[in-house]
Write a protein that holds these residues in place. Structure first.
Motif, PDB file in Angstrom:
ATOM      1  N   MET A  38      83.523  29.096  45.729  1.00  0.00           N
ATOM      2  CA  MET A  38      83.302  27.800  45.830  1.00  0.00           C
ATOM      3  C   MET A  38      83.411  27.377  47.425  1.00  0.00           C
ATOM      4  N   LYS A  39      84.507  27.921  47.926  1.00  0.00           N
ATOM      5  CA  LYS A  39      84.682  27.812  49.387  1.00  0.00           C
ATOM      6  C   LYS A  39      83.329  28.528  50.146  1.00  0.00           C
ATOM      7  N   GLY A  40      82.998  29.812  49.801  1.00  0.00           N
ATOM      8  CA  GLY A  40      81.892  30.321  50.433  1.00  0.00           C
ATOM      9  C   GLY A  40      80.528  29.648  50.121  1.00  0.00           C
ATOM     10  N   LEU A  41      80.385  28.982  48.975  1.00  0.00           N
ATOM     11  CA  LEU A  41      79.368  28.121  48.581  1.00  0.00           C
ATOM     12  C   LEU A  41      79.345  27.119  49.731  1.00  0.00           C
ATOM     13  N   SER A  42      80.506  26.248  49.596  1.00  0.00           N
ATOM     14  CA  SER A  42      80.559  25.089  50.501  1.00  0.00           C
ATOM     15  C   SER A  42      80.042  25.479  51.996  1.00  0.00           C
ATOM     16  N   ARG A  43      80.679  26.645  52.343  1.00  0.00           N
ATOM     17  CA  ARG A  43      80.388  26.853  53.872  1.00  0.00           C
ATOM     18  C   ARG A  43      78.869  27.090  53.912  1.00  0.00           C
ATOM     19  N   PHE A  44      78.196  27.928  52.878  1.00  0.00           N
ATOM     20  CA  PHE A  44      76.868  28.109  53.066  1.00  0.00           C
ATOM     21  C   PHE A  44      75.896  26.920  53.113  1.00  0.00           C
ATOM     22  N   LEU A  45      76.475  25.787  52.410  1.00  0.00           N
ATOM     23  CA  LEU A  45      75.558  24.514  52.305  1.00  0.00           C
ATOM     24  C   LEU A  45      76.018  23.961  53.721  1.00  0.00           C
ATOM     25  N   GLU A  46      77.155  23.961  54.131  1.00  0.00           N
ATOM     26  CA  GLU A  46      77.506  23.499  55.645  1.00  0.00           C
ATOM     27  C   GLU A  46      76.579  24.031  56.790  1.00  0.00           C
ATOM     28  N   GLU A  47      76.382  25.331  56.401  1.00  0.00           N
ATOM     29  CA  GLU A  47      75.444  25.987  57.547  1.00  0.00           C
ATOM     30  C   GLU A  47      74.069  25.651  57.459  1.00  0.00           C
ATOM     31  N   LEU A  48      73.667  25.686  56.230  1.00  0.00           N
ATOM     32  CA  LEU A  48      72.370  25.158  56.002  1.00  0.00           C
ATOM     33  C   LEU A  48      72.117  23.682  56.433  1.00  0.00           C
ATOM     34  N   LEU A  49      72.878  22.860  56.220  1.00  0.00           N
ATOM     35  CA  LEU A  49      72.835  21.416  56.868  1.00  0.00           C
ATOM     36  C   LEU A  49      72.841  21.542  58.454  1.00  0.00           C
ATOM     37  N   GLY A  50      73.765  22.430  58.924  1.00  0.00           N
ATOM     38  CA  GLY A  50      73.743  22.446  60.441  1.00  0.00           C
ATOM     39  C   GLY A  50      72.524  23.027  61.078  1.00  0.00           C
ATOM     40  N   ALA A  51      71.742  23.956  60.208  1.00  0.00           N
ATOM     41  CA  ALA A  51      70.582  24.371  60.663  1.00  0.00           C
ATOM     42  C   ALA A  51      69.185  23.630  60.342  1.00  0.00           C
ATOM     43  N   GLY A  52      69.533  22.446  59.748  1.00  0.00           N
ATOM     44  CA  GLY A  52      68.178  21.793  59.296  1.00  0.00           C
ATOM     45  C   GLY A  52      67.694  22.166  58.228  1.00  0.00           C
ATOM     46  N   LEU A  53      68.269  23.057  57.420  1.00  0.00           N
ATOM     47  CA  LEU A  53      67.370  23.576  56.297  1.00  0.00           C
ATOM     48  C   LEU A  53      67.625  22.905  55.013  1.00  0.00           C
ATOM     49  N   ILE A  54      68.278  21.916  54.897  1.00  0.00           N
ATOM     50  CA  ILE A  54      68.736  20.904  53.835  1.00  0.00           C
ATOM     51  C   ILE A  54      68.984  19.524  54.392  1.00  0.00           C
ATOM     52  N   ALA A  55      68.838  18.356  53.830  1.00  0.00           N
ATOM     53  CA  ALA A  55      68.767  17.112  54.379  1.00  0.00           C
ATOM     54  C   ALA A  55      70.315  16.629  54.399  1.00  0.00           C
ATOM     55  N   LYS A  56      70.991  17.183  53.394  1.00  0.00           N
ATOM     56  CA  LYS A  56      72.331  16.845  53.101  1.00  0.00           C
ATOM     57  C   LYS A  56      73.203  17.789  52.492  1.00  0.00           C
ATOM     58  N   LYS A  57      74.608  17.672  52.670  1.00  0.00           N
ATOM     59  CA  LYS A  57      75.698  18.590  52.023  1.00  0.00           C
ATOM     60  C   LYS A  57      75.575  17.988  50.358  1.00  0.00           C
ATOM     61  N   PRO A  58      75.280  18.473  49.544  1.00  0.00           N
ATOM     62  CA  PRO A  58      75.541  17.953  48.160  1.00  0.00           C
ATOM     63  C   PRO A  58      77.007  17.980  47.769  1.00  0.00           C
ATOM     64  N   PRO A  59      77.350  16.932  46.736  1.00  0.00           N
ATOM     65  CA  PRO A  59      78.842  17.294  45.989  1.00  0.00           C
ATOM     66  C   PRO A  59      78.487  18.607  45.087  1.00  0.00           C
ATOM     67  N   LEU A  60      79.694  19.324  44.795  1.00  0.00           N
ATOM     68  CA  LEU A  60      79.430  20.300  43.820  1.00  0.00           C
ATOM     69  C   LEU A  60      79.997  19.910  42.355  1.00  0.00           C
ATOM     70  N   ARG A  61      79.055  19.719  41.668  1.00  0.00           N
ATOM     71  CA  ARG A  61      79.445  19.252  40.287  1.00  0.00           C
ATOM     72  C   ARG A  61      79.356  20.211  39.288  1.00  0.00           C
ATOM     73  N   LEU A  62      80.744  20.479  38.787  1.00  0.00           N
ATOM     74  CA  LEU A  62      80.956  21.754  37.725  1.00  0.00           C
ATOM     75  C   LEU A  62      80.860  20.918  36.496  1.00  0.00           C
ATOM     76  N   TRP A  63      80.348  21.726  35.503  1.00  0.00           N
ATOM     77  CA  TRP A  63      80.275  21.342  34.079  1.00  0.00           C
ATOM     78  C   TRP A  63      80.843  22.938  33.231  1.00  0.00           C
ATOM     79  N   PRO A  64      81.683  22.504  32.211  1.00  0.00           N
ATOM     80  CA  PRO A  64      82.205  21.310  32.012  1.00  0.00           C
ATOM     81  C   PRO A  64      83.429  20.715  33.080  1.00  0.00           C
ATOM     82  N   SER A  65      83.285  19.546  32.906  1.00  0.00           N
ATOM     83  CA  SER A  65      84.310  18.782  33.698  1.00  0.00           C
ATOM     84  C   SER A  65      85.974  19.282  33.233  1.00  0.00           C
ATOM     85  N   PRO A  66      86.831  19.491  34.195  1.00  0.00           N
ATOM     86  CA  PRO A  66      88.098  20.023  33.652  1.00  0.00           C
ATOM     87  C   PRO A  66      88.945  18.845  32.757  1.00  0.00           C
TER      88      PRO A  66
END
Length: 281
Positions: A253-281
């Motif tokens: 999840m840390k790696g995924l979060s970092r990837f999303l941050e890098e995509l955002l910084g490169a302008g490849l996505i519009a915003k960094k989304p929250p990570l919604r896991l199912w089922p919720s704990p």
């Protein structure tokens, strides 16, 4: 390929479950079996699965990580299930006959079967290797390319061929750059399925996790099946499967979060989304 949901369902209430058409998912799917009335399998490349889930032609599927970032409000991430690596992945490779330091105005041919792999390559070229390059889609009328991105089964075959002077493993490059695992695929569920078919989804989720656990205990069997699918290769497929992780834990999840941050910084996505896991704990 073109499908209509009615064709895929055949009038049943089964969940439509995507399956990547690469051997890398064998440790999850080989022991899943068939469960009539619960799900029906639809096999396709990553980019096709992305589109089908987006268009509600699938209910649950492993798809490119970047797909979640594009429409996060439409999806939930199935808990503890993904395709990741820490270090070498073995099947997402940049190939060339020329050392990278000799590249000038490099042209890189990409299959665009996996949007996540292409996005990762863009990030690595700019931020890790510091290389200027143009990425073009395979099949276009272009002059001879400097390098080639290959993923999945084709990458395994190219690795085994021994014909490439230079091979860069994108999973290894990411971990060297960030010190984190890289998550290539997530199992995503459409919002409507979570709301209206949670009972079926719970059963499917349990069976996917159980099949994953069995597959990781039986990598020899998975390697034999991969060898049957791919044909003779000078490659240790057991070692390949050992390099893949099908869990989605804290480090992933840390790696995924970092990837999303890098995509955002490169302008490849519009915003960094929250990570919604199912089922919720």
């Amino acid at each position: 390929m073109h499908w209509e949901r009615e064709e895929l369902l055949g009038g049943s209430e089964e969940l439509l479950l995507g399956r990547l058409s690469f051997v890398n998912v064998l440790p999850v799917y080989f022991f899943l079996g068939q469960h009539r009335g619960l799900f029906r399998l639809v096999s396709a490349p990553p980019s096709t699965l992305n589109r089908m889930l987006r268009e509600a032609l699938l209910d649950v599927s492993p798809v490119s990580s970047v797909e979640y970032a594009r429409e996060p409000g439409s999806y939930w991430i199935l808990r503890d299930l993904g395709i990741s690596c820490f270090g070498r992945v073995g099947s997402v490779l940049l190939l060339s006959q020329t050392p990278m330091e000799q590249w000038k105005e490099a042209l890189i041919q990409c299959p665009f079967e996996s949007e996540t792999s292409v996005a990762l390559l863009r990030l690595l070229l700019k931020n890790y290797w510091g290389v200027q390059a143009t990425l073009v889609e395979e099949g276009c009328e272009w002059e001879e390319a400097t390098a080639f991105l290959r993923i999945g089964d084709r990458a395994l075959k190219e690795m085994a061929s021994g014909k490439w002077a230079e091979i860069w493993d994108l999973g290894e490059a990411w971990s060297c750059w960030t010190g984190l695992p890289f998550v290539f695929a997530l199992w995503l569920v459409r919002e409507e399925v979570v709301r209206h078919r949670a009972g079926q989804l719970q059963v499917l989720h349990r069976r996917l996790l159980a099949a994953r656990d069995k597959g990781q205990q039986e990598l020899e069997v998975c390697a034999l099946e991969a060898g049957r699918v791919l044909g003779p290769l000078n490659l240790d497929l057991r070692e390949y499967f050992r390099g893949l992780d099908f869990h989605l834990g804290e480090e992933q999840m840390k790696g995924l979060s970092r990837f999303l941050e890098e995509l955002l910084g490169a302008g490849l996505i519009a915003k960094k989304p929250p990570l919604r896991l199912w089922p919720s704990p």
